[in-house]
Enzyme design. Structure first.
Site, PDB file in Angstrom:
ATOM      1  CD  GLU A 102       2.103  -9.162  -4.224  1.00 22.75           C
ATOM      2  OE1 GLU A 102       1.304  -8.765  -5.091  1.00 22.75           O
ATOM      3  OE2 GLU A 102       3.313  -9.323  -4.443  1.00 22.75           O
ATOM      4  CB  CYS A 136      -6.471  -8.166  -5.482  1.00 22.63           C
ATOM      5  SG  CYS A 136      -5.687  -9.666  -6.032  1.00 22.63           S
TER       6      CYS A 136
HETATM    7  P1  NAD Z   1      -7.455  -6.902   5.284  1.00 18.80           P
HETATM    8  O1  NAD Z   1      -6.386  -5.933   4.960  1.00 18.80           O
HETATM    9  O2  NAD Z   1      -8.613  -6.440   6.062  1.00 18.80           O
HETATM   10  O3  NAD Z   1      -6.836  -8.134   6.097  1.00 18.80           O
HETATM   11  C1  NAD Z   1      -5.719  -8.846   5.614  1.00 18.80           C
HETATM   12  C2  NAD Z   1      -4.965  -9.452   6.774  1.00 18.80           C
HETATM   13  O4  NAD Z   1      -4.368  -8.418   7.576  1.00 18.80           O
HETATM   14  C3  NAD Z   1      -5.837 -10.270   7.726  1.00 18.80           C
HETATM   15  O5  NAD Z   1      -5.153 -11.462   8.053  1.00 18.80           O
HETATM   16  C4  NAD Z   1      -5.964  -9.334   8.923  1.00 18.80           C
HETATM   17  O6  NAD Z   1      -6.237  -9.995  10.125  1.00 18.80           O
HETATM   18  C5  NAD Z   1      -4.588  -8.691   8.944  1.00 18.80           C
HETATM   19  N1  NAD Z   1      -4.459  -7.455   9.743  1.00 18.80           N
HETATM   20  C6  NAD Z   1      -5.439  -6.587  10.095  1.00 18.80           C
HETATM   21  N2  NAD Z   1      -4.906  -5.559  10.814  1.00 18.80           N
HETATM   22  C7  NAD Z   1      -3.565  -5.796  10.915  1.00 18.80           C
HETATM   23  C8  NAD Z   1      -2.470  -5.095  11.514  1.00 18.80           C
HETATM   24  N3  NAD Z   1      -2.645  -3.952  12.168  1.00 18.80           N
HETATM   25  N4  NAD Z   1      -1.222  -5.610  11.398  1.00 18.80           N
HETATM   26  C9  NAD Z   1      -1.025  -6.753  10.712  1.00 18.80           C
HETATM   27  N5  NAD Z   1      -2.030  -7.471  10.132  1.00 18.80           N
HETATM   28  C10 NAD Z   1      -3.286  -7.001  10.226  1.00 18.80           C
HETATM   29  O7  NAD Z   1      -7.919  -7.542   3.879  1.00 18.80           O
HETATM   30  P2  NAD Z   1      -9.128  -8.527   3.554  1.00 18.80           P
HETATM   31  O8  NAD Z   1     -10.422  -7.794   3.718  1.00 18.80           O
HETATM   32  O9  NAD Z   1      -8.952  -9.829   4.243  1.00 18.80           O
HETATM   33  O10 NAD Z   1      -8.835  -8.808   1.989  1.00 18.80           O
HETATM   34  C11 NAD Z   1      -9.230  -7.933   0.979  1.00 18.80           C
HETATM   35  C12 NAD Z   1      -8.104  -7.072   0.482  1.00 18.80           C
HETATM   36  O11 NAD Z   1      -6.995  -7.863   0.085  1.00 18.80           O
HETATM   37  C13 NAD Z   1      -8.488  -6.286  -0.763  1.00 18.80           C
HETATM   38  O12 NAD Z   1      -7.997  -4.983  -0.673  1.00 18.80           O
HETATM   39  C14 NAD Z   1      -7.805  -7.053  -1.882  1.00 18.80           C
HETATM   40  O13 NAD Z   1      -7.535  -6.303  -3.039  1.00 18.80           O
HETATM   41  C15 NAD Z   1      -6.546  -7.476  -1.209  1.00 18.80           C
HETATM   42  N6  NAD Z   1      -5.951  -8.590  -1.938  1.00 18.80           N
HETATM   43  C16 NAD Z   1      -4.801  -8.383  -2.662  1.00 18.80           C
HETATM   44  C17 NAD Z   1      -4.238  -9.418  -3.394  1.00 18.80           C
HETATM   45  C18 NAD Z   1      -2.967  -9.247  -4.193  1.00 18.80           C
HETATM   46  O14 NAD Z   1      -2.313 -10.253  -4.497  1.00 18.80           O
HETATM   47  N7  NAD Z   1      -2.573  -8.034  -4.553  1.00 18.80           N
HETATM   48  C19 NAD Z   1      -4.861 -10.663  -3.393  1.00 18.80           C
HETATM   49  C20 NAD Z   1      -6.029 -10.834  -2.653  1.00 18.80           C
HETATM   50  C21 NAD Z   1      -6.558  -9.789  -1.926  1.00 18.80           C
END
Ligand code: NAD
Length: 475
Positions: free
Chosen positions: A246, A280
């Site tokens: 997502e 998002c």
């Molecule tokens: P992010 O991708 O920086 O982090 C998300 C998660 O991934 C965190 O828990 C982080 O620690 C983890 N992570 C980081 N590196 C990783 C790796 N190598 N392997 C596995 N996990 C890892 O996102 P963010 O800044 O916390 O959130 C914002 C983003 O989330 C935006 O792009 C937003 O659009 C998206 N988002 C999408 C939805 C949806 O339902 N489509 C909903 C909310 C947010």
């Protein structure tokens, strides 16, 4: 406030801590135990036991646990809301709304626990099937790794944990390193509701923990919500397991020449600036028919300048801080690029005095389609508005994006609406509503770089179960 990590139902304090900061003041609100890769291996071993305990529960018992959890969460709503403000920096009204949504996600997931079934397949409809009967059942996949972002730490964790448990799985959750507090509180609620201990681990940590959770061969499903960049890494490293992604978007809204201008302005205001635009499905790109363009920009400018910016704990604040200063700097860099390429700044875009992570809500027009503000996910309190001549051009502009989560259209013409629905590439289309509208039981997810799979408990069940086909030969 819980600050230990949850390892197969046991609270464990670690020497290494992760600080959690209140985005509005920059003050530290907690030091949370930080999980390492070794905790992932322990959590997987506990989850194997936990899954056996889950298998002993009937669907009705799983329903009861999740319903009980929804009641506990409802009772603790204000406590959860205040903690959400402290870790995310969203306003108290937004935080309360997230908690109420999380209650609904739990209730819908509880109800799904009763409906995980199967279907009779008429085997003898095939020339080779004579004398046989068959059906399939849905079984839990086993162990689910769930990884969530910072913007809705409670409800987006719930969207993974609750349906996965409803199906009878064990879950390992890694919340965002910036917002682990309400996910840990959720663990406490589920245990109090009677969840078998081994069925849940919550591991606050950074990327390496996420990597171990996604690459472990005993994990059968990885469910990730977050950025496209991390989504791509996970898709590459996960190996043979189901991966649900997502991801982000740069959601578009179209106001057609026959649409309700006032409503479109109001919905853009709500959808573009809530949670400081860090949603998002935040409204980012608005395309307005050229006949309405001037009036729309003027009315939206008035609305944006009327938003109350500041302390998220105050009841009347509309827009709080962004998650970090570096995020504000990034957006300001993108604004500079757009202005150099000919865009026009109508209002906002600078930092509020003495508050480096409070970006004044921005409205920008005439943004060329090659700049980052148009192409990438801005994830900030910023809306761009461009004019268009005819519906075909508007649809092309909407589709001119690497993303496709949800889009909105304002029109009174059913023919226009239908053409739009058929031609736009998105996971959801909203007519006379903003793309940021979501209720928690609908199928929700994107196409293109916005991801793979759908959430919403009924649809998530498909990802958290495996089909087992059963055939009887009656001869
Ligand atoms: P992010 O991708 O920086 O982090 C998300 C998660 O991934 C965190 O828990 C982080 O620690 C983890 N992570 C980081 N590196 C990783 C790796 N190598 N392997 C596995 N996990 C890892 O996102 P963010 O800044 O916390 O959130 C914002 C983003 O989330 C935006 O792009 C937003 O659009 C998206 N988002 C999408 C939805 C949806 O339902 N489509 C909903 C909310 C947010």
């Amino acid at each position: 406030m819980r600050t230990e990590l949850l390892l197969g139902g046991e609270w464990v304090s670690k020497e290494e801590k992760m600080p959690v900061f209140y985005p509005y003041t920059g003050e530290k609100v907690a030091d949370v135990s930080m999980a390492g890769e070794e905790d992932v291996y322990k959590a997987v071993e506990r989850a194997k036991e936990g899954q056996k305990e889950m298998a002993l529960l009937t669907p009705y018992e799983r329903y009861q646990i999740l319903m009980k959890a929804s009641e506990i969460l409802r009772d603790k709503a204000e406590e959860f809301a205040r903690t959400l403000v402290l870790e995310v920096g969203k306003t108290i009204r937004e935080a309360r709304a997230e908690v109420q949504r999380a209650v609904q996600t739990l209730v819908f997931s509880a109800e799904e626990a009763k409906r995980v079934g199967g279907e009779i397949i008429p085997i003898d409809a095939h020339p080779n099937g004579k004398g046989k009967v068959g059906f399939y059942v849905r079984e839990p996949v086993g162990i689910v790794s769930a990884i969530t972002p910072f913007n809705f730490p409670l409800n987006l964790s719930m969207h993974k944990v609750a349906p996965a448990l409803a199906c009878g799985n064990a879950v390992i959750l890694k919340p965002s390193e910036r917002t682990p507090l309400t996910p840990l509180m959720l663990g406490e609620v589920l245990l109090e509701a009677g969840l078998p201990k081994g069925a849940l681990s919550i591991l606050p940590g950074y990327g390496p923990v996420g990597k171990a959770m996604t690459t472990h061969p005993d994990v059968r499903v990885v469910s990730f919500t977050g950025s496209r960049q991390v989504g791509e890494i996970i898709a590459k490293q996960a190996g043979i397991k189901r991966v649900v992604l997502e991801l982000g978007s740069n959601s578009a809204v179209v106001l057609h020449k026959d649409g309700d201008l006032r409503k479109a302005v109001q919905k853009t205001l709500l959808g573009g600036y809530a949670i400081a635009g860090q949603v998002c499905i935040s409204v980012q790109r608005v395309f307005v028919h050229e006949e309405l363009f001037g009036k729309f920009v003027e009315e939206l400018k008035g609305g944006v300048e009327g938003l109350k910016i500041g302390d998220p704990m105050l009841e009347d604040t509309d827009v709080g801080p962004m998650i970090g200063v570096s995020e504000v700097d990034r957006v300001q860099e993108w604004i500079r690029e757009a202005l150099e390429e000919g865009a026009r700044l109508v209002t906002g875009g600078s930092k509020k005095e003495h508050k480096a992570n409070l970006l004044l809500p921005a409205l920008i027009t005439l943004v060329p389609s090659h700049v980052k503000l148009f192409r990438e996910e801005v994830f900030a309190p910023l809306v761009l508005v461009n004019p268009y001549r005819d519906l075909e051009e508007a649809i092309d502009m909407v589709n001119d994006s690497p993303y496709g989560l949800q889009v909105g259209l304002f029109t009174r013409d059913i023919g226009v609406a239908w053409e739009f629905i058929r031609k736009v590439r998105a996971g959801g289309v909203l007519i006379n509503e903003g793309p940021n509208f979501r209720v928690d039981h609908m199928p929700y997810g994107g196409v293109k770089n916005s991801g793979i799979g759908r959430e919403g408990p009924r649809f998530a069940v498909e990802d958290y179960t495996e089909i087992k086909m059963v055939i009887f030969d009656l001869a």
